[in-house]
Design a protein around this motif. Structure first.
Motif, PDB file in Angstrom:
ATOM      1  N   MET A   1       0.831  -1.207   0.000  1.00 20.65           N
ATOM      2  CA  MET A   1       0.000   0.000   0.000  1.00 20.65           C
ATOM      3  C   MET A   1       0.866   1.259   0.000  1.00 20.65           C
ATOM      4  SD  MET A   1      -2.996   1.239  -0.130  1.00 20.65           S
ATOM      5  CE  MET A   1      -4.065  -0.164   0.224  1.00 20.65           C
ATOM      6  N   LYS A   2       1.978   1.220   0.750  1.00 21.54           N
ATOM      7  CA  LYS A   2       2.856   2.388   0.787  1.00 21.54           C
ATOM      8  C   LYS A   2       3.429   2.683  -0.585  1.00 21.54           C
ATOM      9  CE  LYS A   2       6.844   4.307   3.214  1.00 21.54           C
ATOM     10  NZ  LYS A   2       7.877   4.076   4.245  1.00 21.54           N
ATOM     11  N   ARG A   3       3.803   1.611  -1.315  1.00 22.81           N
ATOM     12  CA  ARG A   3       4.349   1.808  -2.651  1.00 22.81           C
ATOM     13  C   ARG A   3       3.286   2.376  -3.591  1.00 22.81           C
ATOM     14  NH1 ARG A   3       7.554  -3.114  -5.251  1.00 22.81           N
ATOM     15  NH2 ARG A   3       8.862  -2.526  -3.461  1.00 22.81           N
ATOM     16  N   ALA A   4       2.045   1.897  -3.453  1.00 18.71           N
ATOM     17  CA  ALA A   4       0.955   2.396  -4.293  1.00 18.71           C
ATOM     18  C   ALA A   4       0.718   3.881  -4.036  1.00 18.71           C
ATOM     19  CB  ALA A   4      -0.320   1.599  -4.023  1.00 18.71           C
ATOM     20  N   ARG A   5       0.798   4.293  -2.779  1.00 18.88           N
ATOM     21  CA  ARG A   5       0.602   5.710  -2.470  1.00 18.88           C
ATOM     22  C   ARG A   5       1.745   6.551  -3.020  1.00 18.88           C
ATOM     23  NH1 ARG A   5      -2.147   6.158   3.528  1.00 18.88           N
ATOM     24  NH2 ARG A   5      -3.626   4.458   3.253  1.00 18.88           N
ATOM     25  N   THR A   6       2.936   6.019  -2.975  1.00 22.46           N
ATOM     26  CA  THR A   6       4.070   6.745  -3.535  1.00 22.46           C
ATOM     27  C   THR A   6       3.889   6.963  -5.034  1.00 22.46           C
ATOM     28  OG1 THR A   6       5.549   5.796  -1.859  1.00 22.46           O
ATOM     29  CG2 THR A   6       6.566   6.718  -3.842  1.00 22.46           C
ATOM     30  N   VAL A   7       3.399   5.929  -5.722  1.00 22.69           N
ATOM     31  CA  VAL A   7       3.141   6.044  -7.160  1.00 22.69           C
ATOM     32  C   VAL A   7       2.053   7.074  -7.426  1.00 22.69           C
ATOM     33  CG1 VAL A   7       2.266   4.816  -9.192  1.00 22.69           C
ATOM     34  CG2 VAL A   7       3.916   3.702  -7.666  1.00 22.69           C
ATOM     35  N   LEU A   8       0.983   7.058  -6.599  1.00 20.15           N
ATOM     36  CA  LEU A   8      -0.101   8.019  -6.780  1.00 20.15           C
ATOM     37  C   LEU A   8       0.375   9.458  -6.573  1.00 20.15           C
ATOM     38  CD1 LEU A   8      -3.086   6.201  -5.032  1.00 20.15           C
ATOM     39  CD2 LEU A   8      -2.933   6.841  -7.437  1.00 20.15           C
ATOM     40  N   VAL A   9       1.224   9.656  -5.556  1.00 17.48           N
ATOM     41  CA  VAL A   9       1.775  10.993  -5.330  1.00 17.48           C
ATOM     42  C   VAL A   9       2.612  11.431  -6.521  1.00 17.48           C
ATOM     43  CG1 VAL A   9       3.352  12.353  -3.912  1.00 17.48           C
ATOM     44  CG2 VAL A   9       1.722  10.824  -2.817  1.00 17.48           C
ATOM     45  N   ALA A  10       3.452  10.526  -7.024  1.00 21.45           N
ATOM     46  CA  ALA A  10       4.309  10.861  -8.163  1.00 21.45           C
ATOM     47  C   ALA A  10       3.472  11.228  -9.392  1.00 21.45           C
ATOM     48  CB  ALA A  10       5.233   9.688  -8.474  1.00 21.45           C
ATOM     49  N   LEU A  11       2.393  10.454  -9.641  1.00 21.61           N
ATOM     50  CA  LEU A  11       1.529  10.744 -10.784  1.00 21.61           C
ATOM     51  C   LEU A  11       0.827  12.093 -10.620  1.00 21.61           C
ATOM     52  CD1 LEU A  11      -0.099   7.243 -11.480  1.00 21.61           C
ATOM     53  CD2 LEU A  11       1.538   8.476 -12.933  1.00 21.61           C
ATOM     54  N   THR A  12       0.368  12.360  -9.399  1.00 19.91           N
ATOM     55  CA  THR A  12      -0.338  13.621  -9.150  1.00 19.91           C
ATOM     56  C   THR A  12       0.585  14.813  -9.337  1.00 19.91           C
ATOM     57  OG1 THR A  12      -1.781  12.484  -7.555  1.00 19.91           O
ATOM     58  CG2 THR A  12      -1.717  14.893  -7.467  1.00 19.91           C
TER      59      THR A  12
END
Length: 318
Positions: A1-12
């Motif tokens: 989940m932490k990795r998924a949030r990191t990806v979402l932040v990067a995309l945003t």
């Protein structure tokens, strides 16, 4: 989940960069993406100020994405995050719905997507609209997902509670809330009528945009109305609170924030540079739309506060 949030932040964050880059270029005198003869070239100081404001708004999206994922964000008061997230959801929500539909409409008809033309000249190059609004759509999806994960962890128990609790409790729809809701409904009517009129009368993508605004107005009123009735009676239900609260949150934000933004554009004259049509009736509808959204948001907040206090354990009696 932490990795998924990191990806979402990067995309945003990445989705914010094209818009920020273009705005900085324009603020410093560049003309990238602005065709010769565009009305934007005559925008003057007013348009410069609004461009600077939109830069600050997009930078806020980046800060919000970080606040929703970093440890320091968990320590922030809920109210400090709620207002900018409410505004961001209100401004980005219609774009996330209308822009993909406009793109499909343009692909199927081979016509304009509702952007880029104002009078005889193009306002911006077509690629600018595509780049910027694709970025806005990604921002909406990324920030919305991060916010959903954040509230699930911080206020999950409240959001998963029944929409209609199965036990008697004081009715949240007190006289003040009922009056505010009635006023909001009356204020939302002219704005909805104007958007519905334009959805029928305009061409191409503009129809989709106005239809989207009208739809959000109906959703906002309906959702807040359901929230007001949710505390009455003792009969419970299987429905959870979060879908109705989400609809009320986004709907009220769209009404208030877009109504305010369109009103600023109309009154300042900056809106005409991107093809915004405004007269006294339209400006009044924008004002009514803004007030309706604020009133609905106030009622929603009152209901949520009541439910939060009612669900809190009572202090032990000595």
């Amino acid at each position: 989940m932490k990795r998924a949030r990191t990806v979402l932040v990067a995309l945003t964050v990445a989705a914010c960069l094209p818009y920020l880059t273009l705005k900085v270029i324009w603020l410093t005198g560049g003309r990238t993406g602005i065709p010769r003869g565009s009305l934007l070239l005559d925008g003057g100081a007013t348009l410069w100020v609004l461009n600077a404001l939109t830069v600050a708004m997009d930078c806020t999206v980046i800060l919000l994405a970080l606040a929703l994922t970093r440890p320091w964000g968990r320590r922030l008061p809920g109210g400090l995050l709620a207002l900018p997230l409410w505004c961001a959801g209100g401004l980005l929500g219609p774009i996330a719905v209308a822009f993909p539909l406009q793109a499909v409409h343009s692909a199927l008809t081979g016509g304009a997507d509702g952007h880029g033309d104002a009078g005889p000249h193009k306002v911006l190059a077509d690629w600018v609209w595509t780049l910027v609004y694709t970025g806005f759509t990604v921002q909406a999806l990324g920030l919305g997902t991060l916010f959903a994960l954040y509230v699930r962890e911080r206020w999950g128990a409240l959001l998963r509670s029944p929409l209609r609790p199965g036990r008697p409790r004081p009715h949240p729809a007190d006289r003040t809330s009922r009056y505010a809701f009635t006023a909001a409904v009356l204020l939302a009517v002219p704005a909805t009528v104007v958007h519905a009129r334009d959805a029928v009368g305009d061409d191409g993508g503009n129809r989709i945009t106005d239809a989207t605004f009208a739809l959000y107005a109906v959703v906002a009123v309906a959702a807040v109305g359901v929230l007001l009735r949710s505390g009455s009676g003792a009969r419970g239900s299987r429905a959870r609170l979060w879908p109705t609260l989400t609809a009320a949150w986004i709907g009220s934000a769209v009404l208030a924030c877009w109504g305010g933004w369109l009103l600023v554009g109309a009154l300042s004259g900056a809106g005409r540079h991107v093809g915004q049509r405004a007269d006294g009736v339209v400006e009044l509808s924008y004002a009514c739309q803004t007030l309706a959204g604020l009133a609905l948001a106030a009622v929603m907040a009152r209901v949520v506060r009541h439910r939060t206090h009612a669900s809190s354990p009572s202090p032990a009696r000595v």
